[in-house]
Design an enzyme around this catalytic site. Structure first.
Site, PDB file in Angstrom:
ATOM      1  N   SER A   1      40.582 -22.601 -24.100  1.00 46.71           N
ATOM      2  CA  SER A   1      40.604 -21.610 -25.175  1.00 46.71           C
ATOM      3  C   SER A   1      41.455 -20.384 -24.848  1.00 46.71           C
ATOM      4  CB  SER A   1      39.178 -21.213 -25.519  1.00 46.71           C
ATOM      5  OG  SER A   1      39.171 -20.414 -26.671  1.00 46.71           O
TER       6      SER A   1
ATOM      7  N   LYS B   1      36.237 -30.324 -23.479  1.00 48.06           N
ATOM      8  CA  LYS B   1      34.958 -30.302 -24.205  1.00 48.06           C
ATOM      9  C   LYS B   1      34.833 -31.558 -25.038  1.00 48.06           C
ATOM     10  CE  LYS B   1      37.062 -26.985 -27.385  1.00 48.06           C
ATOM     11  NZ  LYS B   1      36.954 -25.749 -28.124  1.00 48.06           N
TER      12      LYS B   1
ATOM     13  N   ASP C   1      43.448 -22.322 -28.291  1.00 50.24           N
ATOM     14  CA  ASP C   1      43.172 -23.588 -28.965  1.00 50.24           C
ATOM     15  C   ASP C   1      43.015 -23.448 -30.474  1.00 50.24           C
ATOM     16  OD1 ASP C   1      40.805 -22.148 -28.544  1.00 50.24           O
ATOM     17  OD2 ASP C   1      39.575 -23.944 -28.551  1.00 50.24           O
TER      18      ASP C   1
ATOM     19  N   GLU D   1      31.103 -12.494 -33.272  1.00 47.35           N
ATOM     20  CA  GLU D   1      31.846 -11.245 -33.060  1.00 47.35           C
ATOM     21  C   GLU D   1      33.098 -11.455 -32.227  1.00 47.35           C
ATOM     22  OE1 GLU D   1      31.965 -10.335 -29.706  1.00 47.35           O
ATOM     23  OE2 GLU D   1      30.652 -12.061 -29.350  1.00 47.35           O
TER      24      GLU D   1
HETATM   25  C1  VG1 Z   1      32.891 -16.597 -25.607  1.00 46.52           C
HETATM   26  C2  VG1 Z   1      32.445 -15.885 -26.858  1.00 46.52           C
HETATM   27  C3  VG1 Z   1      31.669 -16.836 -27.750  1.00 46.52           C
HETATM   28  C4  VG1 Z   1      32.541 -18.055 -28.051  1.00 46.52           C
HETATM   29  C5  VG1 Z   1      33.012 -18.687 -26.758  1.00 46.52           C
HETATM   30  C6  VG1 Z   1      33.966 -19.835 -26.983  1.00 46.52           C
HETATM   31  O1  VG1 Z   1      31.774 -17.043 -24.883  1.00 46.52           O
HETATM   32  O2  VG1 Z   1      31.672 -14.755 -26.553  1.00 46.52           O
HETATM   33  O3  VG1 Z   1      31.280 -16.176 -28.925  1.00 46.52           O
HETATM   34  O4  VG1 Z   1      31.832 -19.003 -28.803  1.00 46.52           O
HETATM   35  O5  VG1 Z   1      33.684 -17.719 -25.953  1.00 46.52           O
HETATM   36  O6  VG1 Z   1      35.064 -19.432 -27.723  1.00 46.52           O
HETATM   37  P1  VG1 Z   1      31.172 -16.233 -23.609  1.00 46.52           P
HETATM   38  O7  VG1 Z   1      30.066 -17.087 -23.093  1.00 46.52           O
HETATM   39  O8  VG1 Z   1      32.313 -16.035 -22.658  1.00 46.52           O
HETATM   40  O9  VG1 Z   1      30.708 -14.917 -24.153  1.00 46.52           O
HETATM   41  V1  VG1 Z   1      36.526 -20.184 -27.449  1.00 46.52           V
HETATM   42  O10 VG1 Z   1      37.597 -19.630 -28.548  1.00 46.52           O
HETATM   43  O11 VG1 Z   1      36.646 -20.034 -25.868  1.00 46.52           O
HETATM   44  O12 VG1 Z   1      36.259 -21.875 -27.678  1.00 46.52           O
HETATM   45 CO    CO Z   2      39.188 -20.797 -28.640  1.00 45.45          CO
END
Ligand code: VG1
Ligand code: CO
Length: 543
Positions: free
Chosen positions: A113, A126, A279, A364
């Site tokens: 991502s 994933k 992504d 968010e």
């Molecule tokens: C982060 C965001 C979360 C999101 C996740 C994946 O996770 O806070 O809201 O769903 O990334 O997004 P974390 O655990 O680092 O707070 V992505 O665009 O990486 O698929």
């Molecule tokens: Co992403």
């Protein structure tokens, strides 16, 4: 052709996080690391004879090599067909689209991502299930358990597939179909939004700048925004996906999408600025000199949903992750539809969408989406905004100001402290957790603590329970402070501090969020000892 069963030692660290397994590239390059995880996935989800798999990634370093390995393993594990995006490319939302449209057994998406790419960067993988959504926790837990007990993996000896040649090729008995990564997705977008109205808006001189950050959305945005909607060439910047994202950090926020941000705060700024992540599932929306927080974006989309043909009948409900502001809740209340509060991560929205309980979902962290797919969808959000602007004929800022005038403003910000030593992050969380028992009733200036807890969620559809999803301190007026550790990083620990205050005073609605949240920021530090414990004067990233 020869199927080989290769003996292997299990790894102990293949636990998927918020969104799949993410590690440094070097970790994935270690012998059998990728193979082990993929075998653990196949063993866990089972492969009905002849099943179809969707496969693609965000184009980052290792993408193509990993795809060749996965294809050979899919053939050895009994898949009958794999749909793979040309060049190994599929954005996360496009993969979800392909899984649903062709009814595949599931899909593997290769991406970390928004994490940086390149040989020194991150890689990730994933698994998405047949509904097109991220595997739920019970599946990822089972994959992890399997990975710890794995003693062999299966692979077929075969030559590489030509990933750049569209059409059908074969590995042993298995069909590999190299598909256009954009076409199915673009068609879905045309079915949801009023492309004619957007075309007219753009033809009338409405300026757009879309920053693909050298990540996966370049080809999608060029096809949709430039070709199908007629925006001039050059509307999409950084539009060529690169294995290292041009040495950038493909995270669409005010810090990392600085090229776009500078353009949007210039005198001759276009009317709409937008960016997406590695992504393609995240989005940032900017007006001329104006930033729309993702929480507000969700609320604005919900309030204006009927303007888009795909949502003209109205929405069934909204879901948002717990740290996301309650702006969407206010819209849901007005529309008379339910609003659900889930843990962080898109996988928690799937059941609600499958059950028809919600239409729109948001986080968010620059994630917005709907039941058109089972992933958040960056370009979809941008098109939704374009559709709204084409109908309302107002600026981005006016739309948001109007929204605040009706609903009030949930002033919101997230402060990230990246790459802290794990023990420091745990000590900060520990202090807040310990304080929780005595906080209720305590007053801090104008704020009085109503309750404090570690967020837990019971899925209303299947009853599964997820605990430890973030410490929240909620005040009597609905303002909140939330502490949570990231589950997507690959180095140290990232502490996220989420701040929200509700403000109805129109005079303060234009105000800078950091200033309006000053008191809460101080209270958060007072309760957690964040600055003293981390030795950090300020967050790494403010969004
Ligand atoms: C982060 C965001 C979360 C999101 C996740 C994946 O996770 O806070 O809201 O769903 O990334 O997004 P974390 O655990 O680092 O707070 V992505 O665009 O990486 O698929
Ligand atoms: Co992403």
């Amino acid at each position: 052709m020869n199927v080989r069963t290769v003996a292997t030692e299990p790894f102990t660290d293949q636990k998927p996080g918020t969104s799949g397994l993410r590690k440094k590239v070097a970790v994935f390059q270690a012998p059998t690391y990728l193979e082990n995880f993929v075998q653990a996935v196949f063993d866990t989800v089972g492969v009905p004879a002849g099943a179809t798999l969707a496969l693609g990634g965000d184009g980052r370093y290792l993408n193509r090599e990993a795809i060749q390995v996965i294809l050979r393993m899919a053939a050895a594990n009994g898949f009958g067909r794999v749909l793979v995006g040309q060049g190994g490319i599929l954005s996360t939302p496009a993969a979800s689209c392909v899984i649903r449209k062709y009814g595949t057994h599931g899909g593997l998406i290769l991406s970390a991502s928004h994490n940086p790419g390149g040989p020194e960067g991150d890689f990730g993988i994933k698994y998405n299930t047949a509904n097109g959504g991220p595997a739920p926790e019970k599946v990822t837990d089972a994959i992890f358990a399997r990975s710890k007990a794995l003693t062999s993996y299966r692979i077929l000896d075969a030559a590489d597939i030509d990933l750049d040649r569209p059409g059908v090729q074969r590995i042993g008995e298995m069909v590999v179909e190299v598909i256009d990564p954009v076409a199915d997705y673009a068609e879905l977008m045309e079915s949801l939004f009023d492309f004619a109205a957007i075309r007219e808006l753009i033809a009338g001189g409405f300026g757009v700048c879309f920053d693909a950050m050298h990540a996966v959305t370049g080809p999608y945005a060029k096809e949709i925004i430039e070709r199908r909607l007629g925006a001039p060439a050059g509307t999409v910047i950084n539009g060529v996906p690169l294995p290292d994202f041009g040495a950038g950090h493909p995270d669409p926020n005010l810090t990392y999408a600085h090229e776009l941000v500078e353009k949007m705060y210039d005198l001759d700024a276009p009317d709409l600025g937008a960016a997406s992540d590695g992504d393609g599932d995240r989005n940032m929306i900017l007006g001329r000199g104006f930033f729309v927080t993702p929480s507000d974006s969700l609320a604005v989309i919900a309030a204006n949903a009927r303007l888009a043909p795909g949502y003209a009948k109205g929405i069934a409900g909204i879901a948002r992750s717990m740290p996301t502001s309650a702006a969407a809740d206010r819209v849901a209340r007005k529309l008379g539809v339910p609003c659900f509060e889930t843990p962080t991560g898109w996988k928690f929205f799937g059941n609600l969408m499958d059950a028809g309980k919600v239409t729109l979902c948001g986080e968010e962290s620059f994630g917005t989406g709907s039941d058109h797919l089972r992933e958040k969808d960056g370009l979809w959000a941008v098109l939704f905004w374009l559709n709204i602007l084409a109908k309302r004929r107002q600026s981005v800022e006016q739309v948001v100001q109007d929204h605040w005038a009706v609903f009030g403003r949930n002033v919101y910000s997230r402060h990230d402290y990246e790459n802290l030593p794990t023990d420091v992050a745990n000590a900060i969380i520990g202090q807040v957790r310990a304080a929780c028992a005595t906080l209720p009733g305590q007053a801090f200036g104008n704020y009085t603590v109503k309750f404090c807890d570690d967020f837990a969620y019971t899925d209303p559809i299947d009853g599964s329970v997820s605990t430890g999803q973030g410490l929240r301190i909620v005040f009597t007026d609905g303002s909140r402070i939330v502490f949570r550790l990231s589950g997507t990083g690959t180095e140290g620990a990232t502490l996220r501090l989420y701040l929200e205050a509700f403000d109805v005073d129109p005079a303060r609605q234009r105000g800078d969020a950091q200033l309006l949240l000053e008191d809460l920021i101080l209270i958060a530090d007072q309760i957690s000892g964040l600055k003293a414990k981390s030795g950090r004067e300020r967050p790494t990233v403010i969004t």
